[in-house]
Design an enzyme around this catalytic site. Structure first.
Site, PDB file in Angstrom:
ATOM      1  N   LYS A  76      -0.013   1.074  -7.508  1.00  0.00           N
ATOM      2  CA  LYS A  76       0.953   0.175  -6.854  1.00  0.00           C
ATOM      3  C   LYS A  76       0.946  -1.156  -7.601  1.00  0.00           C
ATOM      4  CE  LYS A  76       2.203  -1.680  -2.274  1.00  0.00           C
ATOM      5  NZ  LYS A  76       1.897  -1.694  -0.829  1.00  0.00           N
ATOM      6  N   SER A 151       5.507  -0.400   2.564  1.00  0.00           N
ATOM      7  CA  SER A 151       5.881  -1.004   1.313  1.00  0.00           C
ATOM      8  C   SER A 151       5.464  -0.195   0.084  1.00  0.00           C
ATOM      9  CB  SER A 151       5.259  -2.401   1.205  1.00  0.00           C
ATOM     10  OG  SER A 151       3.849  -2.314   1.186  1.00  0.00           O
ATOM     11  N   SER A 175       1.731   0.450   5.528  1.00  0.00           N
ATOM     12  CA  SER A 175       2.385   0.705   4.247  1.00  0.00           C
ATOM     13  C   SER A 175       1.811   1.838   3.400  1.00  0.00           C
ATOM     14  CB  SER A 175       2.394  -0.564   3.402  1.00  0.00           C
ATOM     15  OG  SER A 175       3.403  -1.415   3.847  1.00  0.00           O
TER      16      SER A 175
HETATM   17  N1  GLN Z   1       6.112  -2.972   7.306  1.00  0.00           N
HETATM   18  C1  GLN Z   1       5.106  -3.934   7.597  1.00  0.00           C
HETATM   19  C2  GLN Z   1       5.554  -5.290   7.116  1.00  0.00           C
HETATM   20  O1  GLN Z   1       6.643  -5.391   6.681  1.00  0.00           O
HETATM   21  C3  GLN Z   1       3.804  -3.534   6.978  1.00  0.00           C
HETATM   22  C4  GLN Z   1       3.779  -3.746   5.519  1.00  0.00           C
HETATM   23  C5  GLN Z   1       2.472  -3.366   4.890  1.00  0.00           C
HETATM   24  O2  GLN Z   1       1.672  -2.627   5.457  1.00  0.00           O
HETATM   25  N2  GLN Z   1       2.231  -3.914   3.726  1.00  0.00           N
HETATM   26  O3  GLN Z   1       4.848  -6.234   7.161  1.00  0.00           O
END
Ligand code: GLN
Length: 482
Positions: A76, A151, A175
């Site tokens: 990532k 994400s 995410s």
């Molecule tokens: N979807 C959540 C957010 O937008 C979690 C994102 C994540 O776990 N990095 O914050």
């Protein structure tokens, strides 16, 4: 070789059926063919990857190989990797080449794994659909008109499209688990503090945790063996004896107590998702597990508390991106203040700005007690709910995501709808617990994920429960287009 698990690739490399250079080239070729449509990778550097593969082949020949030596793994783009462009999905870091390795990257290097490239992601990991990336949306290989989740959507799409055998992700509110669910993968968010956050670009430091995204629980265990461990460079890294996360994979599930929180099985979940989850629970009963109802009464406040705490921490973490030392700087500006203002206004996208504004607001004098302190109290209550639940059960199960992969653009105009994608995953981060998502069937032709939540440090138990289920069912083996 394409489509094999890490375990199978390790065996093929050991048996000299393929070299690491050949394997890496196979994946690079596939990336060259599929990535223009899927957009799962931001940066690919064949020369660097093949050089690592060559070194891995030397290790294999010298008999100095571990389970992941020679295997290409996508990273990532939130992990700093020395000499690699590291963007975090943002224009702010579009031109940033990291001068050092994140601990996770260093550990994969030491294990002899090959860095296959940096995967697309929501900007600064803020999102549930990968649509906030400066580098464009990622397409779900199961249906290219749909999102892969976020994400870590680039990592999920890369593995689902067989452009990588496995990838890393990070999970602040879901995410790893949500994109794993939407792309038919197995993903694990470890207990907070098990994997070092050093060199992993910070979003919300008290919640962020890195973990594996792969085709099977066994592969996740092999990756976690590499990723986990104490690191004195991260003050929240936990000093614990090293574990072999594969040790319990084969244990029978007879007598396993599964807690089903009534809050996971009420309204708000699509019917098709719920049916697949219920069938998975029935399969667990067949494997000898018992189920009991438990309750997480404060979970309903999780999303609200998260969207105070995470932006608060993000507003602080992101203050370092000021156009001075590295990253984006506006071309034209007046004085220093104007340089900050323009660089940040032009370098950050809309969702990141929204979070910085919310975070700055909830931390400001006069609002701190009303929002931030209140959210911290809810966080404690949620953690206590899990403590109570784990007195009565070994593993908690429910849906990972309330819906299957949604259409590109479907939720991007409505932040609250997007935030609700993580309704079942966020509480796990607030409590710091380990959580997994495993494939458990399909609804309308799209993958459904089952979420497994464990007590602190119960990763081996989660992996065991996931592995036995995967041996009994074949959902995780399904690939798009088959
Ligand atoms: N979807 C959540 C957010 O937008 C979690 C994102 C994540 O776990 N990095 O914050």
């Amino acid at each position: 070789m394409i489509g094999k698990t890490l375990k199978e690739l390790g065996a093929a490399l050991a048996a000299r059926q393929v070299s690491s250079v050949e394997l890496t080239q196979l994946y690079l070729d596939r990336i060259a063919r599929l990535n223009p449509e899927i957009n799962a990778f931001i940066t690919v550097d064949a020369e660097k990857s093949l050089a690592q593969a060559g070194a891995a082949d030397a290790r294999l020949a010298a008999g100095d190989a571990g389970p992941l030596t020679g295997i290409p793994i996508a990273q990532k783009d939130i992990f700093c990797a020395q000499g690699w462009r590291t963007t975090c999905g943002s224009k702010m870091l579009d031109n940033f080449v990291s001068p050092y390795d994140a601990t996770v990257i260093g550990k994969f290097d030491a294990a002899g794994a090959v860095n296959l490239g940096k995967t697309n992601m929501d900007e600064f990991a803020m999102g549930s659909s990968n649509e906030t990336s400066y580098f464009g949306a990622v397409k779900n290989p199961w249906d290219v008109k749909r999102v892969p989740g976020g994400s870590s959507g680039g990592s999920a799409a890369a593995v689902a499209a067989l452009m990588a055998p496995a990838a890393t992700g990070t999970d602040t509110g879901g995410s790893i688990r949500q994109p794993a669910a939407l792309c038919n993968l197995t993903g694990l968010k470890p207990t907070y503090g098990v994997v070092s956050r050093w060199g992993m670009i910070a979003f919300a430091s008290s919640l962020d945790q890195a973990g594996p995204m792969a085709r099977s629980a066994e592969d996740c265990a092999l990756m976690l063996n590499v990723m986990a461990g104490f690191d004195d460079k991260d003050s929240t890294s936990l000093e614990r004896a090293t574990e072999d996360y594969t040790r319990d994979l084969e244990k029978p599930l007879a007598g396993l107590k599964i807690g089903l929180p009534k809050e996971f099985y009420g309204e708000g979940c699509d019917a098709g998702v719920m049916t697949a989850v219920q069938e998975a629970i029935a399969e667990y009963r067949k494997l000898g597990a018992e189920t009991i109802e438990v309750s997480l009464p404060n979970m309903q406040h999780g999303v609200a508390a998260y969207y105070v705490i995470a932006p608060a921490e993000a507003s602080s973490n992101l203050s370092r991106f000021d156009g001075v030392r590295y990253g984006y700087r506006a071309a034209d500006y007046g004085d220093l203040d104007d340089m900050y203002r323009k660089s940040r206004a032009q370098g950050f996208g809309a969702e990141v700005k929204r979070r910085i504004l919310i975070g700055t607001y909830v931390l400001s004098h006069g609002y701190y007690d009303a929002y931030y302190l209140q959210a911290q109290r809810i966080r404690r209550l949620i953690a206590n709910d899990f403590v109570e639940a784990f007195k009565r059960c070994d593993v908690i199960m429910g849906p990972t995501s309330p819906c299957t992969a949604f259409g590109l653009g479907e939720k991007s105009a409505d932040p609250v709808q997007m935030y609700l994608s993580d309704i079942y995953t966020i509480a796990v981060n607030l409590a710091g617990l380990p959580g997994m998502s495993i494939p458990c069937g399909f609804a309308g032709g799209l993958p459904v994920g089952l979420q497994l939540i464990g007590d602190y440090f119960a990763e081996a138990r989660l992996l065991n429960a996931a592995h036995r289920y995967q041996q009994a069912t074949g959902w995780h083996l399904r690939k798009p287009g088959e």
